[in-house]
Design an enzyme around this catalytic site. Structure first.
Site, PDB file in Angstrom:
ATOM      1  N   SER A 179       0.833  -1.209   0.000  1.00 22.01           N
ATOM      2  CA  SER A 179       0.000   0.000   0.000  1.00 22.01           C
ATOM      3  C   SER A 179       0.865   1.255   0.000  1.00 22.01           C
ATOM      4  O   SER A 179       1.985   1.257   0.550  1.00 22.01           O
ATOM      5  CB  SER A 179      -0.870  -0.018   1.251  1.00 22.01           C
ATOM      6  OG  SER A 179      -1.398   1.262   1.489  1.00 22.01           O
TER       7      SER A 179
ATOM      8  N   TYR B  93      -2.043  -0.479  10.114  1.00 19.56           N
ATOM      9  CA  TYR B  93      -2.287  -1.003   8.764  1.00 19.56           C
ATOM     10  C   TYR B  93      -1.003  -0.888   7.929  1.00 19.56           C
ATOM     11  O   TYR B  93      -0.563  -1.858   7.306  1.00 19.56           O
ATOM     12  CB  TYR B  93      -3.434  -0.227   8.110  1.00 19.56           C
ATOM     13  CG  TYR B  93      -3.598  -0.511   6.637  1.00 19.56           C
ATOM     14  CD1 TYR B  93      -3.980  -1.772   6.180  1.00 19.56           C
ATOM     15  CD2 TYR B  93      -3.348   0.478   5.684  1.00 19.56           C
ATOM     16  CE1 TYR B  93      -4.121  -2.031   4.825  1.00 19.56           C
ATOM     17  CE2 TYR B  93      -3.492   0.220   4.331  1.00 19.56           C
ATOM     18  CZ  TYR B  93      -3.870  -1.038   3.903  1.00 19.56           C
ATOM     19  OH  TYR B  93      -4.001  -1.296   2.569  1.00 19.56           O
TER      20      TYR B  93
HETATM   21  N1  NAD Z   1      -8.483  -0.023  -2.404  1.00 19.35           N
HETATM   22  C1  NAD Z   1      -7.385   0.702  -2.136  1.00 19.35           C
HETATM   23  O1  NAD Z   1      -7.376   1.918  -2.286  1.00 19.35           O
HETATM   24  C2  NAD Z   1      -6.120   0.014  -1.674  1.00 19.35           C
HETATM   25  C3  NAD Z   1      -4.977   0.813  -1.531  1.00 19.35           C
HETATM   26  C4  NAD Z   1      -3.806   0.214  -1.107  1.00 19.35           C
HETATM   27  C5  NAD Z   1      -3.767  -1.144  -0.846  1.00 19.35           C
HETATM   28  N2  NAD Z   1      -4.884  -1.895  -0.976  1.00 19.35           N
HETATM   29  C6  NAD Z   1      -4.801  -3.329  -0.683  1.00 19.35           C
HETATM   30  O2  NAD Z   1      -5.320  -4.058  -1.780  1.00 19.35           O
HETATM   31  C7  NAD Z   1      -5.941  -5.252  -1.320  1.00 19.35           C
HETATM   32  C8  NAD Z   1      -7.367  -5.322  -1.824  1.00 19.35           C
HETATM   33  O3  NAD Z   1      -8.051  -4.168  -1.373  1.00 19.35           O
HETATM   34  P1  NAD Z   1      -9.575  -3.899  -1.684  1.00 19.35           P
HETATM   35  O4  NAD Z   1      -9.729  -2.421  -1.813  1.00 19.35           O
HETATM   36  O5  NAD Z   1     -10.047  -4.793  -2.750  1.00 19.35           O
HETATM   37  O6  NAD Z   1     -10.215  -4.311  -0.263  1.00 19.35           O
HETATM   38  P2  NAD Z   1     -11.504  -5.170   0.077  1.00 19.35           P
HETATM   39  O7  NAD Z   1     -11.701  -5.033   1.551  1.00 19.35           O
HETATM   40  O8  NAD Z   1     -12.634  -4.807  -0.822  1.00 19.35           O
HETATM   41  O9  NAD Z   1     -11.038  -6.643  -0.276  1.00 19.35           O
HETATM   42  C9  NAD Z   1     -10.347  -7.471   0.605  1.00 19.35           C
HETATM   43  C10 NAD Z   1     -11.106  -8.774   0.726  1.00 19.35           C
HETATM   44  O10 NAD Z   1     -10.344  -9.643   1.544  1.00 19.35           O
HETATM   45  C11 NAD Z   1     -11.239 -10.375   2.363  1.00 19.35           C
HETATM   46  N3  NAD Z   1     -10.497 -10.767   3.558  1.00 19.35           N
HETATM   47  C12 NAD Z   1     -10.116  -9.968   4.593  1.00 19.35           C
HETATM   48  N4  NAD Z   1      -9.491 -10.701   5.532  1.00 19.35           N
HETATM   49  C13 NAD Z   1      -9.471 -11.988   5.058  1.00 19.35           C
HETATM   50  C14 NAD Z   1      -8.968 -13.196   5.581  1.00 19.35           C
HETATM   51  N5  NAD Z   1      -8.373 -13.235   6.768  1.00 19.35           N
HETATM   52  N6  NAD Z   1      -9.119 -14.313   4.846  1.00 19.35           N
HETATM   53  C15 NAD Z   1      -9.738 -14.278   3.631  1.00 19.35           C
HETATM   54  N7  NAD Z   1     -10.250 -13.157   3.097  1.00 19.35           N
HETATM   55  C16 NAD Z   1     -10.114 -12.025   3.816  1.00 19.35           C
HETATM   56  C17 NAD Z   1     -12.385  -9.436   2.667  1.00 19.35           C
HETATM   57  O11 NAD Z   1     -13.584 -10.144   2.962  1.00 19.35           O
HETATM   58  C18 NAD Z   1     -12.474  -8.620   1.379  1.00 19.35           C
HETATM   59  O12 NAD Z   1     -13.498  -9.137   0.521  1.00 19.35           O
HETATM   60  C19 NAD Z   1      -5.823  -5.229   0.200  1.00 19.35           C
HETATM   61  O13 NAD Z   1      -4.690  -5.971   0.569  1.00 19.35           O
HETATM   62  C20 NAD Z   1      -5.614  -3.761   0.508  1.00 19.35           C
HETATM   63  O14 NAD Z   1      -4.920  -3.604   1.716  1.00 19.35           O
HETATM   64  C21 NAD Z   1      -6.069  -1.348  -1.400  1.00 19.35           C
END
Ligand code: NAD
Length: 351
Positions: free
Chosen positions: A139, A164
């Site tokens: 991230s 985080y």
């Molecule tokens: N969206 C953003 O702006 C952003 C920015 C930087 C990093 N990220 C990273 O990208 C990745 C995806 O983000 P996103 O925006 O799609 O988030 P999101 O929350 O929509 O998707 C993450 C999914 O992981 C699942 N999850 C959480 N803990 C879990 C576990 N222990 N076992 C199995 N499943 C689990 C959740 O149910 C969720 O559906 C994440 O790692 C997030 O930290 C996202």
């Protein structure tokens, strides 16, 4: 770089019901007729799980048997071990995580469980069931209070300002050690504020839309003096797919030991937008899509407030390395991206 033809491969996407995971899964199945995708997700209720069901139902519309969904927890070591044994994954994309900066202040346990133990389980599984490439989400938050812009993967990032961010930086460190010890090709991707249709309701553009619709006030942090590198979902998906198809080389150093096949890239828009411009564009697009009426009094529903703990004032990606190595730079601007979000919102919520 080791090129990987994804067609015909078996891919694990964790967090497949999540925002980025679902979009990635759809694009992989659409683009590669012989790919197989196993999607893992625990379906937690960090935000409305109906949105996760909706995303999975969208994937099912194009599923001709090449997509398998597994409901389960990344922190369940036995489940992960068995999943790897059963499917012999060629490429793993770890997107499952507890996201969100503010939530980590009141709910630290789940970050350690999902982001640290969960990621460790993925690394162990890759160690015992070799994969061609492990790609995982880091991230932009790892840059913490970095003053130098744009943020480069060469910058020192040892000062996380939220739990985080600390877990994401830890993922990069853990991946490095596993790449070195077990020659696992791994690439970490630092995403910058991803947005789009069926995105995350905890993120500003989405929660602001919901609040404005209810006639509530939206808080604009740091008095609007924030700059964000907003990245539209399609750009993120394209970036992830390109990276999946090119793993860091396995090389041997002068000491005869493997040089870790390890890389980190930023994926961000590269043109940071002022938060106030972003909000103005969102307002215009919500009106255009018919989510809010033309005479909506936006000024009456905005409040300028200070910074929140764990927030950073500027995020701005140096995307040169991604362009150099994968020939890709995100290109979708906020006008186009927010228009697609607003149109989707109108249809999904029938407002
Ligand atoms: N969206 C953003 O702006 C952003 C920015 C930087 C990093 N990220 C990273 O990208 C990745 C995806 O983000 P996103 O925006 O799609 O988030 P999101 O929350 O929509 O998707 C993450 C999914 O992981 C699942 N999850 C959480 N803990 C879990 C576990 N222990 N076992 C199995 N499943 C689990 C959740 O149910 C969720 O559906 C994440 O790692 C997030 O930290 C996202």
């Amino acid at each position: 770089m080791q090129k990987i033809d994804l067609n015909g491969k078996t891919i694990l996407v964790t967090g497949a019901a999540g925002f980025i995971g679902a979009n990635l899964t759809t694009e992989l199945l659409t683009r590669y007729p012989n790919i197989k995708v196993v999607g893992l997700d625990v379906m937690n209720d960090y935000y409305d799980p109906a949105l996760k069901d909706y995303r999975l139902s969208e994937i099912e519309k194009i599923n001709d048997g090449r997509f398998t969904f597994v409901k389960g927890n990344l922190a369940d070591k036995e489940l992960i071990t068995n999943l790897f044994k059963t499917h012999n994954f060629n490429v793993v994309v770890n997107l499952a995580a507890q996201a969100g900066v503010r939530y980590s202040i009141d709910h630290p346990d789940v970050y350690i469980e999902s982001n640290i133990i969960g990621f460790y389980n993925i690394l162990e599984a890759c160690r015992h069931n070799p994969v061609e490439h492990l790609v995982y989400a880091s991230s932009s938050s790892v840059y913490g209070g970095n003053k130098k812009v744009p943020f480069s993967t060469e910058d020192k990032v040892d000062n996380p300002v939220s739990l985080y961010a600390a877990t994401k930086k830890s993922n990069e460190l853990l991946a490095h050690s596993y790449s070195k010890l077990y020659n696992i090709p791994s690439t970490g991707l630092r995403f910058f504020t991803v947005y789009g249709p069926a995105g995350r309701p905890d993120m500003f553009y989405y929660s602001a839309t919901q609040r404005l619709l209810k006639g509530e006030t939206i808080s604009i942090f740091n008095y609007g003096n924030c700059k964000r590198d907003f990245t539209y979902i399609d750009d993120i998906v394209e970036g992830v797919i390109r990276v999946m198809g090119g793993a860091p080389d396995k090389l041997t150093g002068e000491d005869g030991l493997p040089i870790p096949p390890y890389a980190i890239y930023n994926i961000g828009g590269g043109t940071p937008e002022n938060l106030l411009d972003y909000i103005n564009t969102l307002q215009e697009e919500l009106v255009r899509a018919g989510v809010l009426p033309e005479d909506y009094d936006f000024d009456a529903h905005k409040e300028l407030v200070g910074m929140q703990p764990g927030d950073v004032p500027v995020t701005y990606a140096d995307s040169e390395a991604l362009e150099r190595d994968y020939g890709f730079t995100p290109k979708i601007g906020i006008r186009e991206g927010l228009r697609k979000f607003a149109e989707w919102y109108k249809e999904y919520y029938q407002v």
